[in-house]
Structure formats: structure tokens, C-alpha cells
Design a protein around this motif. Structure first.
Motif, mmCIF file in Angstrom:
data_model
loop_
_atom_site.group_PDB
_atom_site.id
_atom_site.type_symbol
_atom_site.label_atom_id
_atom_site.label_comp_id
_atom_site.label_asym_id
_atom_site.label_seq_id
_atom_site.Cartn_x
_atom_site.Cartn_y
_atom_site.Cartn_z
ATOM 1 N N THR A 50 -33.631 33.151 -1.430
ATOM 2 C CA THR A 50 -34.411 33.630 -2.562
ATOM 3 C C THR A 50 -33.951 35.019 -2.956
ATOM 4 O O THR A 50 -33.451 35.784 -2.125
ATOM 5 C CB THR A 50 -35.912 33.680 -2.230
ATOM 6 O OG1 THR A 50 -36.112 34.626 -1.183
ATOM 7 C CG2 THR A 50 -36.430 32.313 -1.817
ATOM 8 N N ALA A 51 -34.122 35.341 -4.223
ATOM 9 C CA ALA A 51 -33.690 36.646 -4.730
ATOM 10 C C ALA A 51 -34.432 37.786 -4.043
ATOM 11 O O ALA A 51 -33.881 38.878 -3.891
ATOM 12 C CB ALA A 51 -33.890 36.709 -6.241
ATOM 13 N N THR A 52 -35.657 37.547 -3.618
ATOM 14 C CA THR A 52 -36.428 38.622 -2.987
ATOM 15 C C THR A 52 -35.868 38.998 -1.618
ATOM 16 O O THR A 52 -36.138 40.086 -1.127
ATOM 17 C CB THR A 52 -37.910 38.231 -2.844
ATOM 18 O OG1 THR A 52 -37.982 37.010 -2.109
ATOM 19 C CG2 THR A 52 -38.564 38.057 -4.204
ATOM 20 N N ALA A 53 -35.089 38.121 -1.008
ATOM 21 C CA ALA A 53 -34.513 38.413 0.296
ATOM 22 C C ALA A 53 -33.206 39.199 0.179
ATOM 23 O O ALA A 53 -32.610 39.545 1.186
ATOM 24 C CB ALA A 53 -34.262 37.116 1.063
ATOM 25 N N LEU A 54 -32.785 39.492 -1.052
ATOM 26 C CA LEU A 54 -31.495 40.117 -1.296
ATOM 27 C C LEU A 54 -31.652 41.533 -1.842
ATOM 28 O O LEU A 54 -32.605 41.826 -2.561
ATOM 29 C CB LEU A 54 -30.690 39.295 -2.303
ATOM 30 C CG LEU A 54 -30.443 37.836 -1.937
ATOM 31 C CD1 LEU A 54 -29.780 37.121 -3.101
ATOM 32 C CD2 LEU A 54 -29.603 37.729 -0.677
ATOM 33 N N VAL B 191 -24.034 42.623 -2.398
ATOM 34 C CA VAL B 191 -25.282 41.920 -2.112
ATOM 35 C C VAL B 191 -25.502 41.923 -0.603
ATOM 36 O O VAL B 191 -24.623 41.513 0.159
ATOM 37 C CB VAL B 191 -25.234 40.471 -2.644
ATOM 38 C CG1 VAL B 191 -26.573 39.777 -2.430
ATOM 39 C CG2 VAL B 191 -24.832 40.451 -4.115
ATOM 40 N N GLU B 192 -26.670 42.407 -0.202
ATOM 41 C CA GLU B 192 -27.020 42.472 1.219
ATOM 42 C C GLU B 192 -28.232 41.601 1.500
ATOM 43 O O GLU B 192 -29.108 41.437 0.644
ATOM 44 C CB GLU B 192 -27.343 43.904 1.631
ATOM 45 C CG GLU B 192 -26.173 44.844 1.590
ATOM 46 C CD GLU B 192 -26.557 46.256 2.016
ATOM 47 O OE1 GLU B 192 -27.755 46.616 1.936
ATOM 48 O OE2 GLU B 192 -25.656 47.002 2.426
ATOM 49 N N ARG B 193 -28.259 41.070 2.701
ATOM 50 C CA ARG B 193 -29.440 40.388 3.220
ATOM 51 C C ARG B 193 -29.642 40.884 4.633
ATOM 52 O O ARG B 193 -28.710 40.848 5.441
ATOM 53 C CB ARG B 193 -29.261 38.867 3.198
ATOM 54 C CG ARG B 193 -30.555 38.150 3.594
ATOM 55 C CD ARG B 193 -30.446 36.682 3.446
ATOM 56 N NE ARG B 193 -29.714 36.178 4.602
ATOM 57 C CZ ARG B 193 -29.486 34.905 4.836
ATOM 58 N NH1 ARG B 193 -29.864 34.002 3.984
ATOM 59 N NH2 ARG B 193 -28.838 34.535 5.911
ATOM 60 N N ASP B 194 -30.818 41.383 4.918
ATOM 61 C CA ASP B 194 -31.135 41.934 6.238
ATOM 62 C C ASP B 194 -30.126 42.997 6.660
ATOM 63 O O ASP B 194 -29.714 43.066 7.823
ATOM 64 C CB ASP B 194 -31.200 40.820 7.291
ATOM 65 C CG ASP B 194 -32.292 39.797 6.989
ATOM 66 O OD1 ASP B 194 -33.345 40.206 6.439
ATOM 67 O OD2 ASP B 194 -32.084 38.613 7.272
ATOM 68 N N GLY C 112 -24.821 31.863 -4.545
ATOM 69 C CA GLY C 112 -23.883 32.109 -5.645
ATOM 70 C C GLY C 112 -24.553 32.046 -7.005
ATOM 71 O O GLY C 112 -24.280 32.868 -7.884
ATOM 72 N N LYS C 113 -25.441 31.071 -7.198
ATOM 73 C CA LYS C 113 -26.169 30.944 -8.473
ATOM 74 C C LYS C 113 -27.002 32.184 -8.747
ATOM 75 O O LYS C 113 -27.056 32.669 -9.881
ATOM 76 C CB LYS C 113 -27.097 29.728 -8.429
ATOM 77 C CG LYS C 113 -26.399 28.408 -8.343
ATOM 78 C CD LYS C 113 -27.427 27.298 -8.186
ATOM 79 C CE LYS C 113 -26.764 26.026 -7.731
ATOM 80 N NZ LYS C 113 -27.729 24.972 -7.449
ATOM 81 N N LEU C 114 -27.678 32.700 -7.723
ATOM 82 C CA LEU C 114 -28.498 33.899 -7.892
ATOM 83 C C LEU C 114 -27.635 35.109 -8.254
ATOM 84 O O LEU C 114 -28.003 35.914 -9.108
ATOM 85 C CB LEU C 114 -29.279 34.200 -6.616
ATOM 86 C CG LEU C 114 -30.393 33.240 -6.242
ATOM 87 C CD1 LEU C 114 -30.938 33.570 -4.855
ATOM 88 C CD2 LEU C 114 -31.504 33.281 -7.272
ATOM 89 N N ILE C 115 -26.485 35.234 -7.598
ATOM 90 C CA ILE C 115 -25.629 36.396 -7.822
ATOM 91 C C ILE C 115 -25.030 36.384 -9.217
ATOM 92 O O ILE C 115 -25.040 37.396 -9.915
ATOM 93 C CB ILE C 115 -24.529 36.475 -6.746
ATOM 94 C CG1 ILE C 115 -25.187 36.742 -5.394
ATOM 95 C CG2 ILE C 115 -23.501 37.549 -7.088
ATOM 96 C CD1 ILE C 115 -24.296 36.490 -4.219
ATOM 97 N N ILE C 116 -24.530 35.231 -9.650
ATOM 98 C CA ILE C 116 -23.926 35.187 -10.981
ATOM 99 C C ILE C 116 -24.978 35.423 -12.055
ATOM 100 O O ILE C 116 -24.724 36.114 -13.042
ATOM 101 C CB ILE C 116 -23.115 33.893 -11.203
ATOM 102 C CG1 ILE C 116 -22.137 34.088 -12.357
ATOM 103 C CG2 ILE C 116 -23.997 32.690 -11.400
ATOM 104 C CD1 ILE C 116 -21.080 33.016 -12.468
ATOM 105 N N ALA C 117 -26.189 34.934 -11.860
ATOM 106 C CA ALA C 117 -27.271 35.184 -12.823
ATOM 107 C C ALA C 117 -27.617 36.675 -12.872
ATOM 108 O O ALA C 117 -27.833 37.241 -13.958
ATOM 109 C CB ALA C 117 -28.503 34.355 -12.464
#
Length: 181
Positions: free
Chosen positions: A6-10, A71-74, A107-112
Motif C-alpha cells: 500500500t502507498a501508506t507503507a512507502l 522509495v523506501e519501506r521500513d 511498480g503501479k504505485l510508483i509510476i502513478a
């Protein structure tokens, strides 16, 4: 394969020079060598050698018209993409997602997000990118995101090992375009 992200985790942020080595490692892992085969974006069968180097990454980071969206996660870098302002359009490149996270929607979230930022920051009306024309699966993925093939080709830089060592003689780049409305 990881579950959907999810976008909120990024966390999205601009890269700094201190990120260069981690970004090179990420990009290489997504496209070259055995580690890239864990994901579906591998170019290992068509190109050997490097995909980028610290100098190439730093050039994007240091360019006044460019951003390297990280883009980072945790707290870990999991993806990146280049956005470059080119007048009426933005160029999208250097896109990489950690192979173990591919296929889960990241990938979909990042390109958007990249498209949203290009519209918001630069007010551009189109996003352009180039893709190696024999990468049918990758081109189809971009087409599902609204990009269209133009048929406009540019030659692959054969002999310039900074871009890899081609394993076939028919490589070229095709321009893909998407209106940002």
C-alpha cells in the motif's frame, strides 16, 4: 512473492549522493545477473555487464532538471525512478523495483506517484520513456498503465559498456508516451 504493497507503507523522497551505492545495487539487482531472475524485469538474457554505475546515478541526482525518486519501506530502499523535466514533457527512466517485491503492485504505485509529481511540480502534459523494443512483456505492462508505442526508435549504444554488453544484434529503444491529464 510479497503481498500487495500500500502507498501508506512507502516513503517517497529525492535521492541524495549518499544513496548512490544503494541505488546502483538496486538497479543492478532488478535488471542484471542471477539476482534479477527473481523478478520479471530481468534483462539478463539480452544484456550482460552493468546497467548503471555510481557516476550515472550521481549525474541524475545532481542535474538541475532531474530527480531520482527513491522509495523506501521500513527504512530500506526498495525502488527508484528518474524524472527529468524536458520542456512540455517529463522523461521517466532508471525505474527499478527490488526483485523480491515485483509482482505485488509496487511498480503501479510508483509510476502513478511519478506521474502525479511530474504534473504537479513541472506542469507537464506528457510522460515519455524509452524501452528496449524486444521487451514485449515490459512494454505490455506499460501499455496497461496508459503508455502507447510510437514506433519511434533510437539505436542501442553498442560498444558503450556503461549500458551493458548486448547478447543480440537487434536491440533498439522505442519511445513510449502517455498523456498526463
Amino acid at each position: 512473492m510479497e503481498s500487495a504493497v500500500t502507498a501508506t507503507a512507502l516513503t517517497f523522497r529525492d535521492a541524495t549522493g549518499a544513496d548512490a551505492d544503494a541505488l546502483v545495487a538496486l538497479i543492478e539487482s532488478a535488471y542484471r545477473g542471477d539476482s534479477s531472475r527473481a523478478g520479471w524485469t530481468t534483462e539478463a538474457d539480452i544484456l550482460e555487464g552493468q546497467r548503471t554505475d555510481p557516476e550515472g546515478v550521481l549525474a541524475v541526482i545532481d542535474s538541475a532538471d532531474s530527480r531520482l525518486l527513491t522509495v523506501e519501506r521500513d527504512g530500506a530502499v526498495v525502488a527508484c525512478c528518474q524524472l527529468e523535466h524536458r520542456g512540455e514533457h517529463a522523461y521517466f527512466g532508471m525505474f527499478a523495483v527490488s526483485p523480491g517485491l515485483q509482482g505485488g503492485g509496487l511498480g503501479k504505485l510508483i509510476i502513478a506517484e511519478a506521474e502525479r509529481q511530474a504534473r504537479q511540480i513541472w506542469g507537464v502534459s506528457e510522460m515519455h520513456m524509452t524501452v528496449i523494443s524486444v521487451r514485449d512483456d515490459l512494454i505490455a505492462w506499460y501499455e496497461r498503465r496508459g503508455y502507447r508505442r510510437t514506433g519511434r526508435m533510437t539505436p542501442f549504444p553498442y560498444g558503450d559498456e556503461r549500458f551493458g554488453i548486448p547478447q543480440r544484434a537487434d536491440l533498439q529503444f522505442e519511445l513510449l508516451v502517455k498523456p498526463l491529464v
